[in-house]
Design a protein around this motif. Sequence first.
Motif, short mmCIF file in Angstrom:
data_model
loop_
_atom_site.label_atom_id
_atom_site.label_comp_id
_atom_site.label_asym_id
_atom_site.label_seq_id
_atom_site.Cartn_x
_atom_site.Cartn_y
_atom_site.Cartn_z
N PRO A 55 0.83 -1.21 0.00
CA PRO A 55 0.00 0.00 0.00
C PRO A 55 0.86 1.25 0.00
O PRO A 55 1.85 1.34 0.72
N GLN A 56 0.48 2.23 -0.81
CA GLN A 56 1.21 3.49 -0.91
C GLN A 56 0.38 4.62 -0.31
O GLN A 56 -0.82 4.74 -0.60
N ASP A 57 1.03 5.45 0.51
CA ASP A 57 0.33 6.56 1.19
C ASP A 57 -0.88 6.05 1.95
O ASP A 57 -1.98 6.64 1.91
N PHE A 58 -0.69 4.98 2.67
CA PHE A 58 -1.77 4.28 3.38
C PHE A 58 -1.74 4.71 4.84
O PHE A 58 -0.83 4.34 5.59
N THR A 59 -2.75 5.49 5.26
CA THR A 59 -2.74 6.04 6.62
C THR A 59 -4.00 5.74 7.41
O THR A 59 -4.06 6.04 8.61
N GLU A 60 -5.02 5.16 6.80
CA GLU A 60 -6.27 4.93 7.53
C GLU A 60 -6.99 3.70 7.00
O GLU A 60 -6.74 3.23 5.88
N VAL A 92 -4.50 -5.89 5.71
CA VAL A 92 -3.36 -4.99 5.88
C VAL A 92 -3.87 -3.71 6.54
O VAL A 92 -4.90 -3.16 6.13
N THR A 93 -3.18 -3.24 7.58
CA THR A 93 -3.55 -2.02 8.28
C THR A 93 -2.35 -1.07 8.30
O THR A 93 -1.21 -1.51 8.09
N PRO A 94 -2.59 0.22 8.57
CA PRO A 94 -1.46 1.16 8.59
C PRO A 94 -0.38 0.82 9.61
O PRO A 94 0.80 1.11 9.38
N ASP A 95 -0.77 0.20 10.73
CA ASP A 95 0.24 -0.18 11.72
C ASP A 95 0.92 -1.51 11.37
O ASP A 95 1.89 -1.90 12.04
N ALA A 96 0.44 -2.21 10.35
CA ALA A 96 1.08 -3.45 9.88
C ALA A 96 1.03 -3.48 8.36
O ALA A 96 0.40 -4.36 7.76
#
Length: 336
Positions: free
Chosen positions: A210-215, A230-234
Amino acid sequence: MKNNLFPAFILAMSVFFISCRTDKPDPLPQGPTCSVRLKIDRERMLNESDEPLAMVKGTPHDLYAVQVYRKSSLGGKDGKYAYGIFDNENDMNLELETGNTYKIEMTMVPDGASLIAKGENGGYQEPFVIGGAGGAPGKTTNRFISSTVQYIEKLNSGYAVINQEDDEPTGYNRPPISRFYGVADNFTPTGDTELAIDLKWVCFGLTVVPQDFTEGRIEIEMRGAPLLTVTPDAPDAVTKKIFTFEHSLNSDDWTADDYSEDIPIAITWFKSDGTRIVFRDIATPTSIKRKVNKIFSIPCGNDGPAGNIAINKEDEILVDDEEIIARPQKNVIFAR
C-alpha cells in the motif's frame, strides 16, 4: 475322543487367525526383494533475504507422505502397494520386489507437524489422510506399510486442513503453507539401491504494497484461501506470503516451471469514514505462476496513477510480477 477333537481344534484356530487378520495391512511380498532407500532432493524455495539460498535440510517438524504403486504389466491401472508417513527422511527404506516396476509419489510440508491439524485419533488431516478401508487421519509411522486397500489420497491436491491462531482448524484449497511434491515413475529395482526423489515447490507468493496508506484497512480475498488484512500499523502483513496451488485439474503437471493458475482475487480498501474502494473485483482472475511472487502496488493517496503499469522484477529465487492498480473513479460505494 482326542482324534475327533484335534481336527476341530485346528479348524477353529484357522478361522480365528483369519478373522483377526482382516483389518491388518497386507503382508510384505514374498520372493526376491531388494532394499531401496529414498533420498530427498528439495527444490529451492523462497527466502526473505537477497543472499543465495542453500538447500534446506529436513527437520523433525517436516512431514512427508509417500504412496507406492506397482505398475501393471498389462498396461492397466497402477495397483496400490505401500504407503508411509514420516517425520524423518532417513527412515525411508522400502522393500520392493525385484523385476517389478513401481511409481513412487511423495509430498512434504515444511513444519507440517505444527501447521497441519490433527484428528481425534492423533493423526494428521489433509494432505495426510489415509483413504480406503478404515480410513482416518494419518499417523506418523516412519516406516512403510504394505497395503492394497489403504492409501494416502490427497498427495496431488493442494487442499490442506491447517491450524489457525485463536480459531478452529480450517481446510483451504489454497492454504497459506509451503508444500513440495514429486514423483518417481517407471522405477524397476534390480538390487539394493538408492532412489532420488525430486521434490518441486508447488507454491506461489503474494505481496501487497500500500502506498500513502494512513487509515482504514485493506482486505485481500483470494478464493480458496483465508481472508488477508493490511492495516497502517502493519503495512507489511502480506509480504511474500506463501500459498500452495489448488491444482484442481490433476491432469496438469503442477511441478512444471511454467505451471500457473487463474486465481480470483479481490482487493478492497475500507476507509475510516465507511467508504469502500474496490481496486480489484474477485470476478477478474489473476494469473500466477509457480515460484512467482505476485506484487500488488495499491495507491491510497489522493491522486492515484492514471493507468496500469506491469513491472517484471526478476531475482535468483522468484520472478516478481508487480502490477500497479489504478484507483477507481466511479466504483465507490458509501456504507455507513
